[in-house]
Scaffold this active site. Sequence first.
Site, PDB file in Angstrom:
ATOM      1  N   GLU A  40      -5.721  48.333  -7.706  1.00 13.44           N
ATOM      2  CA  GLU A  40      -6.508  49.397  -7.080  1.00 13.44           C
ATOM      3  C   GLU A  40      -7.900  48.882  -6.712  1.00 13.44           C
ATOM      4  O   GLU A  40      -8.388  47.922  -7.306  1.00 13.44           O
ATOM      5  CB  GLU A  40      -6.664  50.577  -8.046  1.00 13.44           C
ATOM      6  CG  GLU A  40      -5.677  51.713  -7.799  1.00 13.44           C
ATOM      7  CD  GLU A  40      -5.936  52.469  -6.496  1.00 13.44           C
ATOM      8  OE1 GLU A  40      -6.538  51.909  -5.555  1.00 13.44           O
ATOM      9  OE2 GLU A  40      -5.531  53.642  -6.429  1.00 13.44           O
ATOM     10  N   ASP A  41      -8.526  49.527  -5.742  1.00  5.62           N
ATOM     11  CA  ASP A  41      -9.912  49.180  -5.420  1.00  5.62           C
ATOM     12  C   ASP A  41     -10.877  49.880  -6.370  1.00  5.62           C
ATOM     13  O   ASP A  41     -11.866  49.300  -6.796  1.00  5.62           O
ATOM     14  CB  ASP A  41     -10.245  49.535  -3.955  1.00  5.62           C
ATOM     15  CG  ASP A  41      -9.879  50.965  -3.603  1.00  5.62           C
ATOM     16  OD1 ASP A  41      -8.994  51.551  -4.259  1.00  5.62           O
ATOM     17  OD2 ASP A  41     -10.475  51.510  -2.660  1.00  5.62           O
ATOM     18  N   ARG A  74     -14.172  50.220   5.771  1.00  6.84           N
ATOM     19  CA  ARG A  74     -13.274  49.383   4.962  1.00  6.84           C
ATOM     20  C   ARG A  74     -13.446  47.904   5.290  1.00  6.84           C
ATOM     21  O   ARG A  74     -13.192  47.038   4.464  1.00  6.84           O
ATOM     22  CB  ARG A  74     -11.813  49.753   5.245  1.00  6.84           C
ATOM     23  CG  ARG A  74     -11.399  51.143   4.786  1.00  6.84           C
ATOM     24  CD  ARG A  74      -9.871  51.239   4.809  1.00  6.84           C
ATOM     25  NE  ARG A  74      -9.383  52.605   4.858  1.00  6.84           N
ATOM     26  CZ  ARG A  74      -9.163  53.366   3.784  1.00  6.84           C
ATOM     27  NH1 ARG A  74      -9.420  52.903   2.578  1.00  6.84           N
ATOM     28  NH2 ARG A  74      -8.687  54.583   3.920  1.00  6.84           N
ATOM     29  N   PHE A 126     -21.677  56.675  -4.187  1.00  6.39           N
ATOM     30  CA  PHE A 126     -20.611  56.620  -3.183  1.00  6.39           C
ATOM     31  C   PHE A 126     -20.596  55.214  -2.614  1.00  6.39           C
ATOM     32  O   PHE A 126     -21.518  54.807  -1.920  1.00  6.39           O
ATOM     33  CB  PHE A 126     -20.856  57.652  -2.084  1.00  6.39           C
ATOM     34  CG  PHE A 126     -19.581  58.028  -1.377  1.00  6.39           C
ATOM     35  CD1 PHE A 126     -19.103  59.324  -1.438  1.00  6.39           C
ATOM     36  CD2 PHE A 126     -18.844  57.072  -0.680  1.00  6.39           C
ATOM     37  CE1 PHE A 126     -17.907  59.662  -0.817  1.00  6.39           C
ATOM     38  CE2 PHE A 126     -17.646  57.400  -0.063  1.00  6.39           C
ATOM     39  CZ  PHE A 126     -17.176  58.703  -0.125  1.00  6.39           C
ATOM     40  N   ASP A 186     -11.598  56.365 -10.119  1.00  5.91           N
ATOM     41  CA  ASP A 186     -12.675  57.353 -10.077  1.00  5.91           C
ATOM     42  C   ASP A 186     -12.356  58.456 -11.106  1.00  5.91           C
ATOM     43  O   ASP A 186     -12.645  58.300 -12.289  1.00  5.91           O
ATOM     44  CB  ASP A 186     -12.745  57.877  -8.634  1.00  5.91           C
ATOM     45  CG  ASP A 186     -13.987  58.682  -8.332  1.00  5.91           C
ATOM     46  OD1 ASP A 186     -14.844  58.814  -9.220  1.00  5.91           O
ATOM     47  OD2 ASP A 186     -14.103  59.197  -7.215  1.00  5.91           O
TER      48      ASP A 186
HETATM   49  C1  PRP Z   1      -9.193  56.308  -3.347  1.00  2.85           C
HETATM   50  C2  PRP Z   1      -9.208  54.970  -4.050  1.00  2.85           C
HETATM   51  C3  PRP Z   1      -8.240  55.166  -5.188  1.00  2.85           C
HETATM   52  C4  PRP Z   1      -8.404  56.628  -5.541  1.00  2.85           C
HETATM   53  C5  PRP Z   1      -9.254  56.785  -6.758  1.00  2.85           C
HETATM   54  O1  PRP Z   1      -8.062  56.353  -2.502  1.00  2.85           O
HETATM   55  O2  PRP Z   1      -8.779  53.941  -3.185  1.00  2.85           O
HETATM   56  O3  PRP Z   1      -6.919  54.941  -4.745  1.00  2.85           O
HETATM   57  O4  PRP Z   1      -9.067  57.249  -4.408  1.00  2.85           O
HETATM   58  O5  PRP Z   1      -9.532  58.142  -6.987  1.00  2.85           O
HETATM   59  P1  PRP Z   1      -9.181  58.923  -8.322  1.00  2.85           P
HETATM   60  O6  PRP Z   1      -9.339  57.981  -9.493  1.00  2.85           O
HETATM   61  O7  PRP Z   1     -10.211  60.013  -8.347  1.00  2.85           O
HETATM   62  O8  PRP Z   1      -7.796  59.449  -8.205  1.00  2.85           O
HETATM   63  P2  PRP Z   1      -7.932  57.443  -1.336  1.00  2.85           P
HETATM   64  O9  PRP Z   1      -7.134  58.584  -1.838  1.00  2.85           O
HETATM   65  O10 PRP Z   1      -9.290  57.733  -0.784  1.00  2.85           O
HETATM   66  O11 PRP Z   1      -7.054  56.701  -0.251  1.00  2.85           O
HETATM   67  P3  PRP Z   1      -7.374  55.286   0.443  1.00  2.85           P
HETATM   68  O12 PRP Z   1      -7.097  54.229  -0.584  1.00  2.85           O
HETATM   69  O13 PRP Z   1      -6.422  55.207   1.594  1.00  2.85           O
HETATM   70  O14 PRP Z   1      -8.823  55.311   0.865  1.00  2.85           O
HETATM   71 MG    MG Z   2     -10.262  56.730   0.508  1.00  2.00          MG
HETATM   72 MN    MN Z   3      -6.795  54.394  -2.641  1.00  2.00          MN
END
Ligand code: PRP
Ligand code: MG
Ligand code: MN
Length: 180
Positions: A98-99, A164, A151, A102
């Site tokens: 994961e990136d 990105r 953020f 949160d």
């Molecule tokens: C973001 C991020 C993680 C997730 C973390 O993805 O890349 O996958 O949110 O959030 P959380 O711990 O609160 O669940 P996003 O849903 O924005 O999709 P993306 O990766 O396509 O940007």
């Molecule tokens: Mg996202």
């Molecule tokens: Mn994501």
Amino acid sequence: MHPDVEKLLFSRADIDNKVHELGSIISRDYAGQDLLMVGILKGAAVFMADLIRAISIDVSIDFMALSSYGASSKSTGVVRILKDLDKSIQNRHVLIVEDIVDTGLTLTYLLKILKARNPAGVRICTMLDKPSRRKADVPVDYNGFTIPDHFVVGYGLDYNEKYRNLPEIYVLKEEIYRSK
Ligand code: PRP
Ligand code: MG
Ligand code: MN
């Protein structure tokens, strides 16, 4: 710097060093095992591409794409699978990439789904961890950097699908996400 960002959080060098550090640890931990790294689209795509090249053992890769259920609300943590894994993970050692972690809701749900498929094990590797926003306890096994509640964008992380492609990790200007 991009005009929408307030400051640099992690430079190319910070990121490179961390990716290689993580790559060495993961290569050592999974030596002799059948490792499958699973990148979570789209945020993890950039980190995944770097991380797999810092792994010195044999590894297979796959990707999943998830979407929060319902009208743009991420609060339930219920996710829909938009793209599933290509193959069975039964008896395989899965490392989710994961990136950012949160609230932890996305990964809590995903862990439940993957564990039900009887893998040999499932661990989590994330580039960034934002523990102050956690709503569900997620076992993060490998973490690049722990960050405060800012953020952040770049290195795969977006705001409204933008930024990105920025090669470093930045704090987004408040006026950008407040005004929308
Ligand atoms: C973001 C991020 C993680 C997730 C973390 O993805 O890349 O996958 O949110 O959030 P959380 O711990 O609160 O669940 P996003 O849903 O924005 O999709 P993306 O990766 O396509 O940007
Ligand atoms: Mg996202
Ligand atoms: Mn994501």
